[in-house]
Design a protein around this motif. Structure first.
Motif, PDB file in Angstrom:
ATOM      1  N   SER A  80     -25.478  12.334  -4.915  1.00 57.93           N
ATOM      2  CA  SER A  80     -24.454  13.222  -5.064  1.00 57.93           C
ATOM      3  C   SER A  80     -23.439  14.005  -4.147  1.00 57.93           C
ATOM      4  N   ASP A  81     -22.966  12.781  -3.449  1.00 56.24           N
ATOM      5  CA  ASP A  81     -21.367  13.386  -2.902  1.00 56.24           C
ATOM      6  C   ASP A  81     -20.617  12.174  -3.462  1.00 56.24           C
ATOM      7  N   PRO A  82     -19.372  12.786  -4.341  1.00 59.25           N
ATOM      8  CA  PRO A  82     -19.219  11.498  -4.976  1.00 59.25           C
ATOM      9  C   PRO A  82     -18.203  10.812  -3.883  1.00 59.25           C
ATOM     10  N   VAL A  83     -17.796  10.942  -2.763  1.00 54.65           N
ATOM     11  CA  VAL A  83     -17.200  10.067  -1.890  1.00 54.65           C
ATOM     12  C   VAL A  83     -18.166   9.286  -1.156  1.00 54.65           C
ATOM     13  N   SER A  84     -19.078   9.278  -0.849  1.00 55.51           N
ATOM     14  CA  SER A  84     -19.643   8.946  -0.360  1.00 55.51           C
ATOM     15  C   SER A  84     -20.237   7.493  -1.475  1.00 55.51           C
ATOM     16  N   MET A  85     -20.467   8.030  -3.390  1.00 54.91           N
ATOM     17  CA  MET A  85     -21.292   7.049  -4.055  1.00 54.91           C
ATOM     18  C   MET A  85     -20.051   6.149  -4.158  1.00 54.91           C
ATOM     19  N   ALA A  86     -18.515   6.948  -4.292  1.00 51.65           N
ATOM     20  CA  ALA A  86     -17.687   5.899  -4.530  1.00 51.65           C
ATOM     21  C   ALA A  86     -17.335   4.471  -3.643  1.00 51.65           C
ATOM     22  N   GLU A  87     -17.707   5.080  -1.947  1.00 52.31           N
ATOM     23  CA  GLU A  87     -17.682   4.373  -1.083  1.00 52.31           C
ATOM     24  C   GLU A  87     -18.520   2.971  -1.611  1.00 52.31           C
ATOM     25  N   ASN A  88     -19.583   3.794  -1.833  1.00 53.30           N
ATOM     26  CA  ASN A  88     -21.301   2.552  -2.377  1.00 53.30           C
ATOM     27  C   ASN A  88     -20.541   1.553  -3.530  1.00 53.30           C
ATOM     28  N   ILE A 127     -21.766  16.270 -11.863  1.00 52.06           N
ATOM     29  CA  ILE A 127     -22.368  15.169 -12.386  1.00 52.06           C
ATOM     30  C   ILE A 127     -20.357  14.634 -12.643  1.00 52.06           C
ATOM     31  N   ALA A 128     -19.381  15.278 -12.755  1.00 50.31           N
ATOM     32  CA  ALA A 128     -18.419  14.976 -13.540  1.00 50.31           C
ATOM     33  C   ALA A 128     -17.518  13.957 -12.373  1.00 50.31           C
ATOM     34  N   ALA A 129     -18.367  14.271 -11.304  1.00 50.66           N
ATOM     35  CA  ALA A 129     -17.398  14.181 -10.109  1.00 50.66           C
ATOM     36  C   ALA A 129     -17.764  13.338  -9.287  1.00 50.66           C
ATOM     37  N   VAL A 130     -19.115  12.650  -9.594  1.00 45.13           N
ATOM     38  CA  VAL A 130     -19.949  11.601  -8.783  1.00 45.13           C
ATOM     39  C   VAL A 130     -18.972  10.375 -10.246  1.00 45.13           C
ATOM     40  N   VAL A 131     -19.350  11.156 -11.534  1.00 47.85           N
ATOM     41  CA  VAL A 131     -18.686   9.984 -12.322  1.00 47.85           C
ATOM     42  C   VAL A 131     -17.517   9.175 -11.960  1.00 47.85           C
ATOM     43  N   ALA A 132     -16.559  10.442 -11.847  1.00 49.98           N
ATOM     44  CA  ALA A 132     -14.761   9.834 -12.028  1.00 49.98           C
ATOM     45  C   ALA A 132     -14.649   9.553 -11.090  1.00 49.98           C
ATOM     46  N   GLU A 166     -19.672  11.370 -19.705  1.00 48.08           N
ATOM     47  CA  GLU A 166     -18.395  10.689 -20.279  1.00 48.08           C
ATOM     48  C   GLU A 166     -16.788  11.194 -19.856  1.00 48.08           C
ATOM     49  N   GLN A 167     -16.735  12.108 -19.596  1.00 50.44           N
ATOM     50  CA  GLN A 167     -15.454  13.124 -19.123  1.00 50.44           C
ATOM     51  C   GLN A 167     -15.373  12.493 -17.452  1.00 50.44           C
ATOM     52  N   GLY A 168     -16.141  12.048 -17.093  1.00 51.03           N
ATOM     53  CA  GLY A 168     -16.153  10.865 -15.621  1.00 51.03           C
ATOM     54  C   GLY A 168     -16.260   9.418 -16.219  1.00 51.03           C
ATOM     55  N   GLY A 169     -16.092   9.259 -16.708  1.00 51.31           N
ATOM     56  CA  GLY A 169     -15.713   8.105 -17.444  1.00 51.31           C
ATOM     57  C   GLY A 169     -17.512   6.743 -17.990  1.00 51.31           C
ATOM     58  N   ALA A 170     -17.884   7.837 -18.010  1.00 45.98           N
ATOM     59  CA  ALA A 170     -19.451   6.927 -18.550  1.00 45.98           C
ATOM     60  C   ALA A 170     -19.151   6.168 -19.916  1.00 45.98           C
ATOM     61  N   CYS A 171     -19.677   4.810 -19.168  1.00 42.65           N
ATOM     62  CA  CYS A 171     -19.038   3.948 -20.683  1.00 42.65           C
ATOM     63  C   CYS A 171     -20.541   3.924 -21.421  1.00 42.65           C
ATOM     64  N   GLU A 172     -21.751   4.448 -21.445  1.00 41.35           N
ATOM     65  CA  GLU A 172     -22.899   4.656 -22.408  1.00 41.35           C
ATOM     66  C   GLU A 172     -23.699   5.158 -21.356  1.00 41.35           C
ATOM     67  N   LEU A 173     -24.456   6.226 -22.245  1.00 38.58           N
ATOM     68  CA  LEU A 173     -25.886   7.309 -21.670  1.00 38.58           C
ATOM     69  C   LEU A 173     -27.066   6.982 -22.145  1.00 38.58           C
ATOM     70  N   VAL A 174     -28.084   7.072 -21.223  1.00 35.35           N
ATOM     71  CA  VAL A 174     -29.502   6.645 -21.683  1.00 35.35           C
ATOM     72  C   VAL A 174     -30.286   7.718 -21.433  1.00 35.35           C
ATOM     73  N   VAL A 175     -30.810   7.741 -22.240  1.00 34.77           N
ATOM     74  CA  VAL A 175     -31.557   9.784 -22.046  1.00 34.77           C
ATOM     75  C   VAL A 175     -32.910   9.480 -22.393  1.00 34.77           C
ATOM     76  N   HIS A 176     -33.387  10.094 -21.195  1.00 36.41           N
ATOM     77  CA  HIS A 176     -35.091  10.007 -21.539  1.00 36.41           C
ATOM     78  C   HIS A 176     -35.362  11.362 -21.791  1.00 36.41           C
ATOM     79  N   ALA A 177     -35.883  11.158 -22.858  1.00 37.33           N
ATOM     80  CA  ALA A 177     -36.336  12.460 -24.163  1.00 37.33           C
ATOM     81  C   ALA A 177     -37.124  13.546 -23.035  1.00 37.33           C
TER      82      ALA A 177
END
Length: 339
Positions: A80-88, A127-132, A166-177
């Motif tokens: 959930s941390d954008p910085v840590s997610m980006a670094e990894n 979510i948007a921050a993490v994806v971006a 999508e706004q964060g830059g994801a190119c595809e989305l899987v939806v577990h319904a």
């Protein structure tokens, strides 16, 4: 007149913690029909993970990011941390996965208590921050996708969450319904997916409760998604992707016989013994046989025999004998559609 072949409808193999790991990815992609896999989630909690952690979850990174059958594997991160997610993500990208997938759907209490997985479906801005952050951190050619549930307690913010991805830059989305509150209880609410599809311009993949070809066709019809992600249904019926593919190309029914599956069961046991700790080995085989009982009557008998075994040598002998008996009986796989 040249007739254009119909577009291939993608079939993805789901990530499932403690079940659908690299061992089953290897075996199931050998059977065929799968276009892409996603790894079990790699949890990011603040530290920069060493390469050995990524390689433990994705040994396919040593094979160009593909299973030995040649099917690409996308690495999944959870955090959930954008910085840590980006670094990894940047470190992981250097190892050569097919792409990076972000988990916004895990319903596990421990994960949600720490703000990860489905818990983020209550915070679209995070979510948007993490994806971006991940999108900026990895090379432009590397796909960044996301997987979500319909929501946490309800589906009220499903559109908003999908748009944030999508706004964060994801190119595809899987939806577990299903929502987090639904857990894994049937049914899956495929009828909620069209409103998500309408809210975004990126491809949407439907996931949840696809156990049979009939389920797959019904899911496509209800959700409007051509692309499907198969999870427990593929584990219970390793020929499911090929059977769906046969329907797609008009080849009729396809069924993988038990005798043809047994060599893959032997391959599974070999990999389990090579790569997992001794205390995990017998349980993993029993776990798979337990699910196979849904599709194969023979698996019930196999499960009953193996269930009482604890020694690796005894189980190995049972597997070898089962394969030998099937070969003696002349069990062969029927020709299936192109994988």
């Amino acid at each position: 007149m040249i007739t254009k072949a119909p577009a291939r409808k993608p079939l993805l193999l789901a990530p499932m913690e403690g079940l659908l790991d690299f061992v089953l990815r290897d075996v199931l992609t050998r059977v065929g029909g799968v276009d892409r896999c996603v790894s079990e989630f790699i949890r990011v909690t603040g530290s920069l993970l060493p390469d050995k952690v990524f390689l433990r979850y994705l040994p396919e990174l040593r094979n160009g990011g593909r299973t030995l059958a040649g099917v690409p594997v996308r690495a999944q991160l959870l955090g959930s941390d954008p910085v840590s997610m980006a670094e990894n993500a940047a470190r992981l990208a250097a190892l050569g996965p097919e792409g990076i997938d972000l988990n916004f759907g895990c319903p596990a209490r421990t994960v949600n208590r720490h703000g990860g997985g489905a818990a983020l479906l209550r915070e679209p801005e995070v979510i948007a921050a993490v994806v971006a952050a991940v999108r900026r951190a990895v090379p432009a050619h590397l796909p960044v996708s996301a997987k979500m549930r319909l929501g946490y307690d309800d589906a009220g913010r499903a559109r908003e969450c999908a748009q944030a991805m999508e706004q964060g830059g994801a190119c595809e989305l899987v939806v577990h319904a299903r929502t987090k509150a639904d857990g894994y209880r049937p049914p899956a609410y495929w009828e909620r997916i069209p409103e998500i599809r309408e809210a975004v311009a990126i491809p949407v993949v439907a996931n949840g409760e696809i156990w049979t070809v009939a389920d797959a066709l019904r899911c496509r019809g209800v959700s409007g998604c051509d692309a499907l992600m198969l999870g427990r249904g593929m584990v219970a019926d390793p020929g499911l992707a090929l059977a769906i593919r046969a329907q797609d190309v008009g080849q009729g029914a396809f069924a993988l016989p038990w005798a043809a599956l047994l060599p893959q069961l032997a391959r599974f046991w070999q990999l389990v013994c090579e790569d997992l700790e001794p205390r995990q080995r017998a349980g993993r085989l029993k776990q798979w046989l337990n699910l196979l009982r849904r599709r194969y009557p023979e698996a019930q008998r196999a499960f009953d025999e193996v269930r009482v075994m604890t020694e690796q040598r005894a189980i190995g002998a049972w597997v070898a004998r089962a394969v030998e008996l099937a070969a003696t009986a002349g069990g062969r796989a029927p020709a299936g559609p192109a994988a």
